[in-house]
Design an enzyme around this catalytic site. Sequence first.
Site, mmCIF file in Angstrom:
data_model
loop_
_atom_site.group_PDB
_atom_site.id
_atom_site.type_symbol
_atom_site.label_atom_id
_atom_site.label_comp_id
_atom_site.label_asym_id
_atom_site.label_seq_id
_atom_site.Cartn_x
_atom_site.Cartn_y
_atom_site.Cartn_z
ATOM 1 N N TRP A 19 54.119 53.373 -37.089
ATOM 2 C CA TRP A 19 53.885 52.888 -35.774
ATOM 3 C C TRP A 19 55.266 53.859 -35.069
ATOM 4 C CZ3 TRP A 19 57.340 50.923 -31.988
ATOM 5 C CH2 TRP A 19 56.586 50.262 -30.845
ATOM 6 N N LYS A 28 46.597 37.271 -24.649
ATOM 7 C CA LYS A 28 45.718 37.625 -25.691
ATOM 8 C C LYS A 28 44.539 38.689 -24.929
ATOM 9 C CE LYS A 28 47.371 36.502 -28.078
ATOM 10 N NZ LYS A 28 48.506 35.531 -28.737
ATOM 11 N N CYS A 53 55.778 49.827 -38.804
ATOM 12 C CA CYS A 53 55.777 50.811 -39.995
ATOM 13 C C CYS A 53 55.756 49.819 -41.202
ATOM 14 C CB CYS A 53 56.865 51.719 -40.238
ATOM 15 S SG CYS A 53 57.083 52.835 -38.661
ATOM 16 N N GLU A 64 49.916 32.777 -22.226
ATOM 17 C CA GLU A 64 49.072 33.067 -23.408
ATOM 18 C C GLU A 64 47.723 33.482 -23.602
ATOM 19 O OE1 GLU A 64 50.427 33.634 -26.310
ATOM 20 O OE2 GLU A 64 48.804 33.473 -27.918
ATOM 21 N N GLU A 89 46.149 41.950 -24.627
ATOM 22 C CA GLU A 89 46.472 42.779 -25.988
ATOM 23 C C GLU A 89 45.217 43.608 -26.794
ATOM 24 O OE1 GLU A 89 49.270 40.847 -28.273
ATOM 25 O OE2 GLU A 89 48.244 38.949 -27.986
ATOM 26 N N GLY A 138 62.305 51.764 -39.089
ATOM 27 C CA GLY A 138 63.366 51.147 -38.458
ATOM 28 C C GLY A 138 63.737 52.422 -37.558
ATOM 29 N N HIS A 154 52.226 32.281 -3.136
ATOM 30 C CA HIS A 154 53.340 33.056 -2.865
ATOM 31 C C HIS A 154 53.168 34.496 -3.108
ATOM 32 C CE1 HIS A 154 55.195 29.254 -1.857
ATOM 33 N NE2 HIS A 154 54.746 28.957 -3.253
#
Length: 605
Positions: A74, A482, A2, A478, A485, A101, A501
Amino acid sequence: MCGIFGYCGRRVAQPILMEGIRRLEYRGYDSVGIATLSGGRVFVAKKKGKVSEIAHQFAPAALPGTLGIAHTRWSTHGIPSDRNAHPHLSCDGKIAVVHNGIIENFSGLRELLEEKGHRFSSDTDTEVIAHLIESFYQGNILDAVRKALKGVEGTYGIAVLHAHHEELIAARNGSPLVLGIGTEEFFVSSDASAVVEHTKKVVYLDDGELAQITPRSYHVFDLKKGVKEKEVSTLAWDVQEIEKKGYKHFMMKEIMEQPESLQNTLRGRLDKDVRLSLSGIPREFLARVQRIMITACGTSWHAGLVGKHIIEKYAGIVTEVDYASEFRYRDPLLTARDLVVVISQSGETADTLAAVKEAKRKGATVLGIVNVVGSSIARDVHGGIYIHAGPEIGVASTKAFTGQLAALFLLAFYLAQLRSKPVPRPGMRQLQNIPEVIRKMLADTAFISAIQKIAEKFHAYPNYYYLGRGVNFPVALEGALKLKEISYIHAEGYPAAEMKHGPIALIDENMPVIFIANRGGAYEKIISNIEEVRSRKGKVIAIATAGDKLMSQKADFVIHVPDVEYELTPLVNVIPLQLLAYYIADLRGCAIDQPRNLAKSVTVE
Ligand code: F6R
């Protein structure tokens, strides 16, 4: 999570508010709303959607006045919809509130207010604030907000206006808020980047503070006590830094900025010695530190994993890494001889901030590696290293990651120096030269087109593995993050040897596997891991050292990166992984700077 923006001055508020939330949209983008004040009336417009999609529905004539508040959402409580969009209003429509919040006791408060006759028109937690303020209002809006907030549990950054008062009230507890101080005009924003085009003078509100802003002046108060003197800081950012500068997306601009941002991280800190000024953390303490605990979230946590390798290697200090969300609740064992290192681009991540508080509560010394100057984490730690990467607006973190790695190298070398360990001169020289190395990579059209070709070939595949070892295992994580997302493709990062494994069961001709396979480290072992994938028909894409001919025989596709000291390879390896994710997402038509469900700054748990 937000974005809040407020304006109080002499100019027409609507365009300033629209621009403010457009700049804050990386914090959330499922709905937009504005409330303005004019002639003793509150005017409101709110809609589900992104600023760019619905801006035309917020006509300036329908939102008159020189004072207003705005919000980009959001969602946490209540689906994205017109009715759940902020601002939320009191029953009489005279009080408007925007909030960032979570109000934890909102259901209890709502029941209580409903019993008193308040009618709610949304499913949000925020709406209780508007009604609560209304229930306390007796002619003084500051007083009413203060009384209402005393009954609220949870986190908030709020901006409030009332039809009968030419003033704006802002308050903060756990969600960032900054006041922009102009000439006869003031701004309230979740983030300094949205005020920098108007003024560079800012006041950071702290938890438990509220501000009363009129067109002529502002005052900051403690929620419990009286007026507070606040320091006015000057922003170092420039307005050009928050523009796309001709790039299609902020993410690409920020990838391309890495030579410069890394230069800024290293500038003045590295010549024949490492120079760090960690004001609140004595050198004697660092020379005797017993253990280091790194804690962070997401990409910053990946940087922390690289940090563990290099701090243990160069400084010889046992280093652990933990997710901040786990650290804060697991009652970590800490002593006064431990150093806790927190890493955060935004400096506002709720879990990381809570980890700082927990570490301090337990008597540890806390060092922050932070990008945003003046952010909550930066102000709460004992000392720290700003990475000076400049504003990072693309939701997927890129230049902050490489800046964090550079800062961790500086820290590792600095600690080694303090503990009279041999500081690796070639490594230091190469780190100094890394911005130039990356500049050449990004200017190399053959390098870029190799990545674009791979993106074209593989952008429709539904699953990917990213494998690396040692200091490059975090880079595999990482790279996978990337891709996930911004392109919504399922991708997993693993230490290459762990594949046997379990994950190897998924390898077939439909599985691209990206190996981080520079020379050095466990190179021979990686070659064996590549063979294992090839013999199961997996498609191998290798990030390899320039000139590595063997890799060209082993892998289906090779992206060559410059030959640097093995420990420094994460800095060069992550560049093609950022670009690959970008090009794949672009080919899939994804909203690269505003991926679904994500927000840049995670200020709620
Ligand atoms: C990923 C990303 C996130 C952040 C994480 C922590 O691209 O940006 O995973 O790294 O939310 O954020 P900061 O570093 O601001 O604490």
